[in-house]
Write a protein that holds these residues in place. Structure first.
Motif, PDB file in Angstrom:
ATOM      1  N   ASN A  98       0.825  -1.191   0.000  1.00  0.00           N
ATOM      2  CA  ASN A  98       0.000   0.000   0.000  1.00  0.00           C
ATOM      3  C   ASN A  98       0.867   1.251   0.000  1.00  0.00           C
ATOM      4  O   ASN A  98       2.005   1.234   0.453  1.00  0.00           O
ATOM      5  CB  ASN A  98      -0.922   0.023   1.214  1.00  0.00           C
ATOM      6  CG  ASN A  98      -2.132  -0.884   1.032  1.00  0.00           C
ATOM      7  OD1 ASN A  98      -2.806  -0.855   0.025  1.00  0.00           O
ATOM      8  ND2 ASN A  98      -2.397  -1.694   2.055  1.00  0.00           N
ATOM      9  N   GLU A 101       0.885   6.947   2.058  1.00  0.00           N
ATOM     10  CA  GLU A 101      -0.249   7.737   2.525  1.00  0.00           C
ATOM     11  C   GLU A 101      -1.366   6.845   3.051  1.00  0.00           C
ATOM     12  O   GLU A 101      -1.954   7.110   4.113  1.00  0.00           O
ATOM     13  CB  GLU A 101      -0.786   8.622   1.397  1.00  0.00           C
ATOM     14  CG  GLU A 101      -1.968   9.479   1.819  1.00  0.00           C
ATOM     15  CD  GLU A 101      -2.517  10.336   0.700  1.00  0.00           C
ATOM     16  OE1 GLU A 101      -3.384  11.180   0.964  1.00  0.00           O
ATOM     17  OE2 GLU A 101      -2.070  10.160  -0.466  1.00  0.00           O
ATOM     18  N   ALA A 102      -1.666   5.777   2.324  1.00  0.00           N
ATOM     19  CA  ALA A 102      -2.739   4.877   2.751  1.00  0.00           C
ATOM     20  C   ALA A 102      -2.392   4.187   4.068  1.00  0.00           C
ATOM     21  O   ALA A 102      -3.246   4.038   4.951  1.00  0.00           O
ATOM     22  CB  ALA A 102      -3.013   3.835   1.674  1.00  0.00           C
ATOM     23  N   ASN A 105      -2.814   6.702   6.759  1.00  0.00           N
ATOM     24  CA  ASN A 105      -4.240   6.947   6.983  1.00  0.00           C
ATOM     25  C   ASN A 105      -4.842   5.865   7.873  1.00  0.00           C
ATOM     26  O   ASN A 105      -5.619   6.147   8.790  1.00  0.00           O
ATOM     27  CB  ASN A 105      -5.000   6.975   5.654  1.00  0.00           C
ATOM     28  CG  ASN A 105      -4.787   8.235   4.861  1.00  0.00           C
ATOM     29  OD1 ASN A 105      -4.290   9.235   5.375  1.00  0.00           O
ATOM     30  ND2 ASN A 105      -5.154   8.210   3.588  1.00  0.00           N
ATOM     31  N   GLY A 258      -7.840   4.604   1.099  1.00  0.00           N
ATOM     32  CA  GLY A 258      -6.904   4.646  -0.027  1.00  0.00           C
ATOM     33  C   GLY A 258      -6.059   3.411  -0.180  1.00  0.00           C
ATOM     34  O   GLY A 258      -5.045   3.424  -0.897  1.00  0.00           O
ATOM     35  N   THR A 259      -6.454   2.296   0.447  1.00  0.00           N
ATOM     36  CA  THR A 259      -5.661   1.075   0.397  1.00  0.00           C
ATOM     37  C   THR A 259      -5.951   0.256  -0.851  1.00  0.00           C
ATOM     38  O   THR A 259      -7.085   0.195  -1.316  1.00  0.00           O
ATOM     39  CB  THR A 259      -5.939   0.199   1.636  1.00  0.00           C
ATOM     40  OG1 THR A 259      -7.354   0.051   1.796  1.00  0.00           O
ATOM     41  CG2 THR A 259      -5.351   0.814   2.878  1.00  0.00           C
ATOM     42  N   THR A 260      -4.932  -0.399  -1.372  1.00  0.00           N
ATOM     43  CA  THR A 260      -5.104  -1.390  -2.427  1.00  0.00           C
ATOM     44  C   THR A 260      -5.494  -2.730  -1.811  1.00  0.00           C
ATOM     45  O   THR A 260      -6.304  -3.466  -2.365  1.00  0.00           O
ATOM     46  CB  THR A 260      -3.807  -1.548  -3.243  1.00  0.00           C
ATOM     47  OG1 THR A 260      -3.511  -0.296  -3.881  1.00  0.00           O
ATOM     48  CG2 THR A 260      -3.951  -2.634  -4.305  1.00  0.00           C
TER      49      THR A 260
END
Length: 323
Positions: A98, A101-102, A105, A258-260
Motif C-alpha cells: 500500500n 499515505e494509505a 491513513n 486509499g488502500t489497495t
C-alpha cells in the motif's frame, strides 16, 4: 524478470513468507527488504544532483514495485525516514502498495475516523479530547466506552471504561480511580481517542479487500474472559460469510482510506445472538454493522487458516496486472 521488493521486518512472519512465495509463483523476482537497513546518499551538484537509495547491496530504484508488509516500529525520526524513502520512490515512478499515505491513513485511528465520516460510512461514535474535563464528559456520555491509542496495534493498550472501572485489553493493573487512570493516559498520549462500546455477539469481522473487491472474511472471537477479539490477544478465527451490506461496507472503507489491500474490521452490533444471550434490546440502528478499523498492513494467516484463501496471491495478481 520484474523485481518486487517486499518490505518486512520478520522473515519468519507468515504473511511475509506468503508474499515472497506468491511473487515467485507469478514469475517475479522477490527481494525481502528491511527498511531499517536502508541508506540514502544525496549529492547536490551542478548541473545534476543525484539521490541513491539502497538496502544492503540492493539499489531500491531498480525495483519494479514495492509491497509493504511491515515498516517496523521505533523512534519517530527513524519511522518517518522509512516512510519518506517510500514516498520518494513512489514519486520516482515505482508503485508502492500500500502507498505510504494509505498506510498512514489506516494507522492513525483518529484520521481514519475522520475519513470514514467524510465518506458517510457508519462507525462507533467517537470523541477526541485533550483534557480531563472533556474526557470525563465523554466516558459519562457513552456509559460504556473504549479508549484506544491512536497509533496502537494488535489490540494492545486499549482501555475499556465501564461503571467507573478501567479495564485494559492486554494486562491487569492495580485498581485506580477513573480520574487517576485518565490522567495517566492523558500524560502518556497527550490526547484521548474515545469511542462508544458497541454491544456485540462477542465477536467482530475481519474482511479482506484487494483491489476494491472483498475476497473473504473471518469472525474473530475473543478468548475466554476477554473483551477484545484480536487474534494476537488470544482470539480465535472462524469462517464468516459476509452479507452484501458487509461486503459493500468493507470495500467502501478500503476506498476511503486509499488502500489497495486491507483488513477491514467490522462490528455487527447487538444482533439476535446478543439479544438472546445477554438480554439486549437493540434497535435497527444499533444492530447495523459499523466499521471499527482499517488495517493497511494486515496479516493473511487467519483467513488462510479458516478458508484456505491466501491474500498474497490476490495482491500479486494485482501487481502483475499493473506492471
Amino acid at each position: 524478470m520484474k523485481k518486487i521488493g517486499i518490505v518486512i521486518t520478520d522473515p519468519a512472519d507468515w504473511t511475509a513468507r506468503a508474499l515472497i512465495n506468491a511473487a515467485r509463483i507469478k514469475g517475479f523476482s522477490p527481494y525481502a527488504l528491511d527498511l531499517r537497513t536502508a541508506e540514502v546518499s544525496i549529492n547536490s551538484t551542478i548541473p545534476e544532483s543525484t539521490v541513491h537509495f539502497k538496502a544492503g547491496s540492493l539499489s531500491l530504484s531498480d525495483l519494479d514495485a514495492i509491497i509493504v508488509r511491515d515498516v517496523g516500529a521505533g523512534a519517530f525520526e527513524g519511522v518517518s525516514f522509512r516512510f519518506d524513502i517510500m514516498r520518494e520512490l513512489e514519486a520516482g515512478g515505482i508503485p508502492v502498495i500500500n502507498s505510504p499515505e494509505a498506510i498512514q491513513n489506516a494507522a492513525n485511528k483518529y484520521h481514519a475516523s475522520y475519513l470514514m465520516a467524510k465518506a458517510c460510512l457508519p462507525a462507533p461514535e467517537t470523541l477526541a479530547v485533550q483534557d480531563m474535563e472533556a474526557a470525563l464528559r465523554a466516558v459519562s456520555r457513552f456509559g460504556d466506552s473504549v479508549i484506544k491509542p491512536v497509533f496502537g496495534y494488535k489490540g494492545k493498550d486499549i482501555a475499556r471504561v465501564r461503571n467507573g472501572e478501567v479495564l485494559f485489553s492486554d494486562r491487569k493493573v492495580k485498581s485506580a480511580s477513573l480520574e487517576a487512570s485518565l490522567d495517566r493516559l492523558l500524560e502518556e498520549r497527550g490526547m484521548l481517542y474515545i469511542q462508544e462500546f458497541i454491544e456485540n455477539p462477542e465477536r467482530d469481522i475481519r474482511a479482506f479487500v484487494v483491489a476494491g473487491t472483498t475476497i473473504g472474511a473471518i469472525y474473530r472471537k475473543a478468548a475466554a474472559g476477554s473483551w477484545v477479539n484480536n487474534l494476537s490477544q488470544g482470539g480465535s478465527a472462524d469462517r464468516c460469510v459476509l452479507t452484501n451490506e458487509q461486503k459493500e461496507l468493507a470495500e467502501k472503507a478500503s476506498l476511503a482510506i486509499g488502500t489497495t489491500f486491507a483488513g477491514v474490521d467490522i462490528i455487527e452490533g447487538c444482533g439476535k445472538k446478543a439479544n438472546e444471550e445477554h438480554g439486549k434490546d437493540c434497535s435497527a440502528k444499533e444492530s447495523s454493522p459499523k466499521i471499527l478499523e482499517v488495517n493497511g498492513t494486515p496479516s493473511g494467516k487467519g483467513i488462510y487458516d479458516a478458508w484456505g484463501i491466501n491474500p498474497a496471491e490476490y495482491i500479486m495478481e494485482y501487481i502483475k496486472n499493473i506492471l
